[in-house]
Design a protein around this motif. Structure first.
Motif, PDB file in Angstrom:
ATOM      1  N   THR A  64       0.861  -1.194   0.000  1.00 63.01           N
ATOM      2  CA  THR A  64       0.000   0.000   0.000  1.00 63.01           C
ATOM      3  C   THR A  64       0.892   1.238   0.000  1.00 63.01           C
ATOM      4  N   ASN A  65       0.302   2.385  -0.294  1.00 61.68           N
ATOM      5  CA  ASN A  65       1.066   3.634  -0.314  1.00 61.68           C
ATOM      6  C   ASN A  65       1.221   4.145   1.118  1.00 61.68           C
ATOM      7  N   SER A  66       2.415   3.975   1.667  1.00 61.10           N
ATOM      8  CA  SER A  66       2.634   4.332   3.074  1.00 61.10           C
ATOM      9  C   SER A  66       2.561   5.838   3.312  1.00 61.10           C
ATOM     10  N   HIS A  67       2.732   6.616   2.249  1.00 66.70           N
ATOM     11  CA  HIS A  67       2.723   8.074   2.397  1.00 66.70           C
ATOM     12  C   HIS A  67       1.328   8.589   2.748  1.00 66.70           C
ATOM     13  N   THR A  68       0.314   7.856   2.283  1.00 64.35           N
ATOM     14  CA  THR A  68      -1.055   8.357   2.469  1.00 64.35           C
ATOM     15  C   THR A  68      -1.942   7.367   3.230  1.00 64.35           C
ATOM     16  N   TYR A  69      -1.414   6.200   3.594  1.00 62.35           N
ATOM     17  CA  TYR A  69      -2.239   5.136   4.173  1.00 62.35           C
ATOM     18  C   TYR A  69      -2.941   5.581   5.470  1.00 62.35           C
ATOM     19  N   THR A 202      13.673   6.072 -11.530  1.00 64.72           N
ATOM     20  CA  THR A 202      12.624   5.251 -10.925  1.00 64.72           C
ATOM     21  C   THR A 202      11.293   5.977 -11.027  1.00 64.72           C
ATOM     22  N   TYR A 203      10.230   5.230 -10.819  1.00 75.80           N
ATOM     23  CA  TYR A 203       8.916   5.857 -10.798  1.00 75.80           C
ATOM     24  C   TYR A 203       8.760   6.670  -9.515  1.00 75.80           C
ATOM     25  N   HIS A 204       8.976   5.998  -8.371  1.00 76.45           N
ATOM     26  CA  HIS A 204       8.848   6.616  -7.049  1.00 76.45           C
ATOM     27  C   HIS A 204      10.264   6.797  -6.524  1.00 76.45           C
ATOM     28  N   PHE A 256       3.151   1.288  -6.955  1.00 76.30           N
ATOM     29  CA  PHE A 256       2.590   2.351  -7.786  1.00 76.30           C
ATOM     30  C   PHE A 256       2.587   1.931  -9.262  1.00 76.30           C
ATOM     31  N   PRO A 257       1.672   1.041  -9.663  1.00 73.97           N
ATOM     32  CA  PRO A 257       1.661   0.641 -11.070  1.00 73.97           C
ATOM     33  C   PRO A 257       1.323   1.850 -11.945  1.00 73.97           C
ATOM     34  N   SER A 258       2.062   2.032 -13.028  1.00 73.02           N
ATOM     35  CA  SER A 258       1.838   3.213 -13.853  1.00 73.02           C
ATOM     36  C   SER A 258       1.905   2.865 -15.335  1.00 73.02           C
TER      37      SER A 258
END
Ligand SMILES: [Zn+2]
Length: 333
Positions: A64-69, A202-204, A256-258
């Motif tokens: 999961t996205n830990s920045h916003t979880y 990288t993406y992230h 983060f699939p993009s």
């Protein structure tokens, strides 16, 4: 009658023994230190130090996205029961730490590892985390910071639970050796990458100190700082940049699939590798490589061959936890 009494005493002691042994196999005594940790790499560092002596719960599910979880109500209970809350800090887990501050026991400590090991004057800012906002919080992808994080964790566990200081310090010593061994293997692997290929896109943006430490030039990240997708203009600029630097591969993250990344790769001629992880450990809890050092080892094993290097110096690295036995740690799904 006497005999019957003896038999019952015998039976009671067998039962008592059985109970003790189950609890020592699966969980420490109820008086053990109760710890919660945020993202999985940090949960794993705490697990490696605390081993079988602490009750440990991870908070943020892997992938999961830990920045916003945002935590679920059931997870808030874990915060309220913890003696120690271990986080990365540096503004990574903002919603989680807000809840922690509001729900924790008065004397429970919130340990922000990134803030503990890196003074504000050395915070890292880049394209994804521009100056004026929050610093890049991804220090743990660099094993040198993994060692520093582990030292802070061992010190804090020893303060809360001094009876087990030798155990925590012993695990710290083994983990530090393991990470120093990994560091040497990473350096050797990176040296096999042709000089012109030592570029990381990288993406992230998860490798702010890892990349310069091992001689990789970071060409920025594709994901804008607000976690949206890049604009058409930005995409065109990135494609130009990749062509200009002849970057052999660009790296996506499983969290983060993009679809844009695929398009950028196609149009720039770079190989697209979507397997990097930053807070998502390989395998499942109990697997050999489901550890902090397993994660770093995994990422380097992806990066090096994609950039034309030879990853064989990583072979036979021990990704296992450093302590004996099974810990009662729980990693949320
Ligand atoms: Zn991240």
């Amino acid at each position: 009658m006497k005999r019957l009494l003896l038999i019952s005493i015998f039976l009671i002691s067998i039962l008592a023994c059985a109970q003790t042994s189950t609890s020592s196999n699966n969980s420490p005594s109820t008086s053990a230190v109760t710890v919660v940790a945020t993202v999985s790499p940090i949960t794993s560092l705490v697990e490696n130090i605390g081993g079988t002596k602490i009750n440990l719960n991870g908070l943020i599910p892997e992938g999961t996205n830990s920045h916003t979880y945002e935590l679920s109500p059931s997870t808030v209970t874990l915060l309220s029961e913890a003696d120690l809350i271990v986080a990365n800090g540096l503004f990574l887990e903002i919603p989680t730490l807000k809840l922690a501050a509001a729900n924790k026991q008065p004397d429970a400590m919130i340990l922000k590892l990134g803030n503990a090991v890196l003074p504000e004057s050395e915070w890292v800012y880049d394209e994804s985390f521009p100056e004026g906002g929050h610093p890049n919080p991804h220090l743990w992808t660099d094993p040198h910071f993994g060692i520093k994080y582990a030292e802070v964790i061992a010190k804090e566990l020893s303060r809360i639970d001094p009876d087990n200081t030798d155990y925590y310090e012993g695990n710290l010593t083994v983990l530090k050796e393991r990470l120093k061994d990994l560091d040497k293997r990473i350096s050797s692997a990176m040296e096999t990458i042709p000089q012109d290929n030592r570029k990381l896109l990288t993406y992230h943006d998860s490798f702010p100190t890892f990349a310069p430490r091992y001689g990789l030039e970071t060409l920025g990240a594709i994901q804008p700082s607000d976690f949206t997708e890049p604009s058409a203009r930005e995409v065109a600029r990135l494609i130009e940049q990749i062509k200009q630097h002849s970057v052999p591969a660009i790296f996506g993250s499983e969290v983060f699939p993009s679809p844009i990344l695929k398009q950028i790769a196609k149009e720039s001629g770079a190989q697209y590798i979507d397997k990097l992880r930053d807070d998502d450990l390989p395998g499942k809890h109990g697997d050999q490589d489901h550890t902090y050092h397993g994660l770093i080892h995994y990422d380097v094993g992806i990066i090096v061959p994609a950039l034309g290097g030879d990853p064989s110096s990583l072979n036979e690295f021990d990704t296992n936890v450093v302590f004996d036995g099974n810990s009662p740690a729980v990693y949320p799904e």
